[in-house]
Scaffold this active site. Structure first.
Site, PDB file in Angstrom:
ATOM      1  CB  ILE A 159      -0.965  -0.008   1.202  1.00  0.00           C
ATOM      2  CG1 ILE A 159      -1.984  -1.141   1.045  1.00  0.00           C
ATOM      3  CG2 ILE A 159      -1.675   1.338   1.325  1.00  0.00           C
ATOM      4  CD1 ILE A 159      -2.893  -1.317   2.233  1.00  0.00           C
ATOM      5  CG  ASP A 261     -10.522   3.489   7.400  1.00  0.00           C
ATOM      6  OD1 ASP A 261     -11.731   3.782   7.376  1.00  0.00           O
ATOM      7  OD2 ASP A 261     -10.060   2.433   6.907  1.00  0.00           O
ATOM      8  CD  GLU A 266     -11.849  -0.866  13.764  1.00  0.00           C
ATOM      9  OE1 GLU A 266     -12.316  -1.817  13.101  1.00  0.00           O
ATOM     10  OE2 GLU A 266     -10.913  -0.153  13.353  1.00  0.00           O
ATOM     11  CG  HIS A 289     -11.407  -1.101   9.534  1.00  0.00           C
ATOM     12  ND1 HIS A 289     -10.889  -1.768  10.615  1.00  0.00           N
ATOM     13  CD2 HIS A 289     -10.602  -1.437   8.491  1.00  0.00           C
ATOM     14  CE1 HIS A 289      -9.829  -2.469  10.254  1.00  0.00           C
ATOM     15  NE2 HIS A 289      -9.637  -2.278   8.961  1.00  0.00           N
ATOM     16  CB  ILE A 290     -14.567   2.325   4.617  1.00  0.00           C
ATOM     17  CG1 ILE A 290     -14.066   3.772   4.735  1.00  0.00           C
ATOM     18  CG2 ILE A 290     -15.820   2.090   5.453  1.00  0.00           C
ATOM     19  CD1 ILE A 290     -14.962   4.789   4.069  1.00  0.00           C
ATOM     20  N   GLY A 292     -10.349  -0.603   2.612  1.00  0.00           N
ATOM     21  CA  GLY A 292     -10.446  -1.592   1.541  1.00  0.00           C
ATOM     22  C   GLY A 292     -11.872  -1.918   1.146  1.00  0.00           C
TER      23      GLY A 292
END
Length: 407
Positions: A159, A261, A266, A289-290, A292
């Protein structure tokens, strides 16, 4: 190739794994169960007792207790990049290879990082909120182009390096720090230390796994090192950035904005509430947590991980497993059976197995052995008339953990 009836092989897919994964397993004849959310340790320990393949994303923790209940468990698939939610060491010792998707959502995360960099540099989300409630704040103060600014990437893996290319194409200068020596792409420059990166960066983005070394990698002491007005982004793991240190930096003005993110804690499902000390802070983008979570990424992940799991179950290949000795196997030749054995890595095992074949008057077509410090993984192709008997004998060896036969 198969030995155990495929209709009796049970697959449990949790956390809304993409339908492509379900379709791949179902079309191959497996029995597939779906769950929308994650399961806690107690419930997963109960459910996993008759499961052969487990598919999870980032919210399900596969602990030692869960693994010990998985008496029939052949493999675990992490339909994401990270694997820290699985006890990899005990999985290996129990003969359970774990697979993940290290590449499939790279582009999705990289694009979101670039998007947030631009939005934070322009304070666009705060100004958008104001317009929605009828306030018109047409300002330029504190708003900047990203061209000519320096992006510091902490972690230069799949990444990080992709972000590097995108950022440079937009005119940014890119520096990075990684504990492993990496070949820079384009004009990116490797920094000698993490601290040096913090001193020169206008934007700092974290792309590291969760480990003891990365716990609170950014903390209060670093507020005196960063450039005033720096923007911090974390789309990696929730414990990498100390959110209370980040809050202090945002309130003091040392940090001009943040894009977060991932969080230390969570919600397990979309129906559960969420709280963070960063809520309501200015120029702070909080996302659930988006990184991906695009249709393209989830589709690719579903296909990639399911294909790896199917290949392992159907022919024994462990290539790309994150915790297991690697063996790549081809198609089984006519007239032979393939025996797959996982055993404790102790002296004399291979000698004993070869003696069994000799005692049976058998012929070994191919034999592959790969080991780690704890286990060995053996693949043998032998005459089909000896397969069942040899399978029984190998399975009964005191060092054997798991033995399968493919016809």
């Amino acid at each position: 190739m198969e030995s155990y009836p495929k209709g009796k092989i049970k697959v449990l897919l949790l956390e809304n794994i993409h339908p492509d994964a379900y379709n791949l397993f179902a079309s191959d004849g497996f029995s597939v169960e779906l769950e929308k959310g994650a399961l806690d340790e107690k419930e997963l320990s109960r459910r996993i007792e008759d499961i052969h393949i487990l598919g999870i994303r980032s919210k399900t923790n596969v602990t030692e207790q869960v693994l010990n209940h998985g008496k029939r468990l052949l493999s675990v698939g992490c339909f994401c990049i990270g694997t820290n939610q699985v006890d990899l060491t005990n999985a290996e010792k129990l003969g359970i290879p774990v697979f993940n998707a290290p590449f499939s959502n790279t582009r999705s995360v990289a694009e979101l990082v670039i998007g947030e960099i631009i939005m934070l540099a322009r304070k666009a989300t705060d100004l958008s909120k104001e317009v929605h409630i009828g306030k018109w704040s047409k300002i330029a103060n504190g708003c900047h182009e990203i061209r000519g600014k320096t992006l510091g990437l902490v972690g230069y893996g799949n990444i990080g390096s992709q972000i590097s290319v995108l950022a440079e194409s937009m005119g940014m200068n890119v520096v990075f720090f990684d504990i492993i020596t990496k070949l820079p792409l384009g004009n990116a420059v490797a920094m000698p230390t993490y601290e040096e990166l913090l001193k020169v960066s206008d934007f700092v983005s974290f792309h590291v796994p969760e480990s003891t070394e990365t716990m609170h990698l950014f903390q209060e002491k670093h507020l005196s090192l960063v450039k005033p007005g720096v923007i911090i982004l974390n789309l990696s793991r929730g414990k990498v950035v100390d959110l209370f240190a980040l809050e202090k930096g945002l309130k003091s003005g040392v940090i001009a904005g943040a894009g977060i993110d991932v969080f230390p804690e969570e919600p397990k499902t979309n129906d559960d509430p969420f709280q963070s000390n960063l809520q309501g802070l200015p120029n702070t983008i909080l996302t659930p947590h988006i990184g991906g979570s695009t249709e393209e990424a989830q589709k690719n992940i579903g296909s990639e991980v399911a294909a790896k799991l199917l290949k392992y179950v159907n022919n024994g290949s462990t290539t790309f497993s994150v915790n297991f000795p690697s063996i790549e196997l081809g198609s089984l030749k006519s007239g032979f059976h393939r025996i797959l054995n996982i055993h404790k890595n102790l002296p004399g095992f291979l000698r004993d197995i070869n003696a069994m074949v000799s005692d049976l008057g058998g012929n070994i077509l191919t034999q592959n052995l790969s080991t780690s410090s704890d286990i060995g993984y053996l693949s043998m192709e032998i005459d089909k008339n000896l397969g069942d008997e040899l399978h029984k004998r190998i399975k009964s060896h005191p060092h054997s953990l798991k033995t399968r036969i493919l016809y």
